[in-house]
Write an enzyme that holds these catalytic residues in place. Structure first.
Site, mmCIF file in Angstrom:
data_model
loop_
_atom_site.group_PDB
_atom_site.id
_atom_site.type_symbol
_atom_site.label_atom_id
_atom_site.label_comp_id
_atom_site.label_asym_id
_atom_site.label_seq_id
_atom_site.Cartn_x
_atom_site.Cartn_y
_atom_site.Cartn_z
ATOM 1 N N CYS A 175 1.089 -1.031 -0.057
ATOM 2 C CA CYS A 175 -0.006 -0.220 -0.060
ATOM 3 C C CYS A 175 1.499 1.452 -0.253
ATOM 4 O O CYS A 175 1.230 1.957 -1.115
ATOM 5 C CB CYS A 175 -0.702 -0.296 1.124
ATOM 6 S SG CYS A 175 -2.312 1.459 1.163
ATOM 7 N N HIS A 208 -2.939 -5.445 1.167
ATOM 8 C CA HIS A 208 -2.656 -5.674 2.777
ATOM 9 C C HIS A 208 -2.359 -6.589 3.308
ATOM 10 O O HIS A 208 -3.245 -7.632 3.676
ATOM 11 C CB HIS A 208 -3.108 -4.409 4.031
ATOM 12 C CG HIS A 208 -2.572 -3.172 4.118
ATOM 13 N ND1 HIS A 208 -1.943 -2.459 4.458
ATOM 14 C CD2 HIS A 208 -3.792 -2.279 3.002
ATOM 15 C CE1 HIS A 208 -2.616 -1.464 4.326
ATOM 16 N NE2 HIS A 208 -3.337 -0.874 3.338
ATOM 17 N N GLU A 223 -0.594 -8.169 5.096
ATOM 18 C CA GLU A 223 0.131 -8.540 6.505
ATOM 19 C C GLU A 223 -1.299 -8.216 7.375
ATOM 20 O O GLU A 223 -1.377 -9.018 8.335
ATOM 21 C CB GLU A 223 0.683 -7.092 6.825
ATOM 22 C CG GLU A 223 0.306 -5.806 7.040
ATOM 23 C CD GLU A 223 0.367 -4.905 5.904
ATOM 24 O OE1 GLU A 223 -0.264 -4.017 6.331
ATOM 25 O OE2 GLU A 223 0.205 -5.456 4.568
#
Length: 191
Positions: A79, A172, A174
Site C-alpha cells: 500500500c 495489505h 499483512e
C-alpha cells in the site's frame, strides 16, 4: 534465516513482523540507519505515504534506504510502501518524496477514500489459489515499465507487481491470515 527489517516509524509494523517471524525470518523493526545496516531485506508497510517519507527524512533513513534499494536489497512495499517504491506518483502531496527504484507510476488513493475500502479475492501469479486482498485507501498502478511484471489486477489495474529485487502490492497482505505473499518475498530474499 534472513534478517528482514520492517520500516517501523509508521504503519502496519507489528503485523509484518509477526508474519515474517512465523515464516522463519528474523524480523526486526527499523527506525535508525544502524538498524537498516544489519538487514538483508526490507518491508515498507502500509500507512500514510507522505508521513512515512517525512519521518524517514527526519530520522535520516530516507537516503540510506534509497542507497540499499538501488544496490539490490530485496524490498517489499505494501500500500503506502508501494507508493514509496514508485518512481512516479499521481495525486501525491506537493513535494512528496519517494524511495524509488520501481519503474511504475502509482496513483495515490486510486480506489477512493477510507469509506471506499474493500476486500477481494485475487488471482496472484505464482500462487496456487486466490489471495484475500484488503484494500484501504489503496493506490493502483497506472503505468509499468518494461522490466515490471504484473502479478495481479483489480478493477483493470495492476495491484501487485515485481521488478527484480522489488515486490509491491496495493493491498495489505499483512492483515490477512495468509503468509503466501510474504513467503514469495522471502524466496526472493534467499535468491
Amino acid at each position: 534465516m534472513p534478517v528482514v527489517g520492517v520500516f517501523a516509524l509508521q504503519g502496519d509494523v507489528r503485523e509484518h513482523l509477526s508474519t515474517l517471524t512465523a515464516l522463519g525470518a528474523e524480523a526486526v523493526p527499523v527506525r535508525r540507519p544502524e538498524e537498516l545496516a544489519r538487514c538483508e531485506a526490507l518491508v515498507l508497510p502500509g500507512g500514510e505515504s507522505t508521513t512515512m517519507a517525512k519521518l524517514a527524512r527526519t530520522f535520516e533513513l530516507l537516503d540510506p534506504i534509497r542507497v540499499r534499494v538501488r544496490s539490490g536489497m530485496p524490498t517489499f512495499g505494501t500500500c503506502a510502501g508501494m507508493i514509496l517504491l514508485a518512481d512516479r506518483i499521481l495525486d501525491g502531496a506537493a513535494g512528496q518524496e519517494t524511495i524509488g527504484g520501481l519503474d511504475v507510476t502509482v496513483r495515490r488513493n486510486a480506489f477512493g477514500r477510507q469509506v471506499d475500502s474493500f476486500e477481494a479475492e485475487l488471482d496472484l501469479k505464482g500462487l496456487d489459489r486466490p489471495v484475500h486482498a484488503v484494500f484501504i485507501r489503496a493506490p493502483w498502478v497506472e503505468e509499468v515499465g518494461p522490466a515490471v511484471e504484473v502479478l495481479a489486477e483489480a478493477e483493470g489495474h495492476p495491484v501487485a507487481v515485481r521488478q527484480g529485487h522489488l515486490l509491491a502490492t496495493s493491498f495489505h497482505p499483512e492483515v490477512a491470515d495468509d503468509g503466501r505473499i510474504h513467503r514469495l518475498f522471502l524466496e526472493m530474499v534467499r535468491r
